[in-house]
Design a protein around this motif. Structure first.
Motif, PDB file in Angstrom:
ATOM      1  N   ASP A  27       0.817  -1.209   0.000  1.00  0.00           N
ATOM      2  CA  ASP A  27       0.000   0.000   0.000  1.00  0.00           C
ATOM      3  C   ASP A  27       0.852   1.260   0.000  1.00  0.00           C
ATOM      4  O   ASP A  27       1.976   1.265   0.500  1.00  0.00           O
ATOM      5  N   TRP A  29       0.264   5.884  -0.062  1.00  0.00           N
ATOM      6  CA  TRP A  29      -0.621   7.050  -0.059  1.00  0.00           C
ATOM      7  C   TRP A  29      -0.474   7.726  -1.405  1.00  0.00           C
ATOM      8  O   TRP A  29       0.640   8.029  -1.831  1.00  0.00           O
ATOM      9  N   SER A  31      -1.688  10.968  -3.771  1.00  0.00           N
ATOM     10  CA  SER A  31      -2.259  12.308  -3.713  1.00  0.00           C
ATOM     11  C   SER A  31      -2.455  12.866  -5.112  1.00  0.00           C
ATOM     12  O   SER A  31      -1.554  12.782  -5.951  1.00  0.00           O
ATOM     13  N   LEU A  41      -6.102  12.739  -0.886  1.00  0.00           N
ATOM     14  CA  LEU A  41      -5.070  11.807  -0.431  1.00  0.00           C
ATOM     15  C   LEU A  41      -5.750  10.518   0.000  1.00  0.00           C
ATOM     16  O   LEU A  41      -6.601  10.542   0.900  1.00  0.00           O
ATOM     17  N   PRO A  43      -5.245   5.985   0.512  1.00  0.00           N
ATOM     18  CA  PRO A  43      -4.382   4.803   0.493  1.00  0.00           C
ATOM     19  C   PRO A  43      -4.842   3.862  -0.624  1.00  0.00           C
ATOM     20  O   PRO A  43      -6.038   3.597  -0.765  1.00  0.00           O
TER      21      PRO A  43
END
Length: 156
Positions: A27, A29, A31, A41, A43
């Motif tokens: 995983d 993040w 954006s 933003l 995940p």
């Protein structure tokens, strides 16, 4: 009192660590920004494939809407790790319908993440091609944190 901070890594070691993280992490993040400059933003799970991050999400999600609105200039920022081991990637984004993704990549994505977006309705793939990459752990690594520029590694 002893120093508990690790010694700064060389750029070459950081590159190896980044590539290991890209291969092993699941995983990140991600954006994006909408046309009104409101950031989004989220995940998302990924596969590192052929020098890019491959992600899948619903076509209706804000991430995809933001990238579509940006058109040919679509970009995303990706963050891996935690505050004491950061990888930041600025990437050019491409949206692919499931049929546009080569079968070997779609199969690898499904194998790594345990589900297959090709079997779902309304999902797309995002290919995020890194253009700039930064990696650092502590203050001592800030000076040499840029490891990629213009899509090219600065180290061997």
């Amino acid at each position: 009192m002893t120093d508990t901070h690790p010694a700064p890594r060389t750029a070459e070691q950081r590159r190896r660590d980044v590539l290991k993280r890209l291969e092993e992490d699941v995983d990140a993040w991600v954006s994006t920004v909408n046309p009104d400059a409101t950031p989004c933003l989220v995940p998302l799970s990924f596969l590192w494939s052929e020098g890019s991050l491959l992600i899948s999400t619903r076509a209706s999600r804000p991430t995809v809407r933001n990238l579509r609105a940006a058109g040919r200039e679509a970009r995303a920022r990706v963050a891996l790790g935690h505050t004491r081991d950061v990888v930041l990637i600025d990437a050019r984004a491409e949206i692919l319908d499931p049929g546009e993704l080569p079968g070997r990549e779609a199969d690898a994505f499904a194998a790594k993440l345990g589900w297959d977006p090709r079997e779902e309705s309304g999902w797309v793939y995002l290919r995020l091609r890194p253009e700039r990459l930064l990696a650092w752990r502590e203050e001592s690594e800030l000076a040499g944190r840029e490891l990629m520029r213009d899509g090219r590694w600065l180290t061997r």
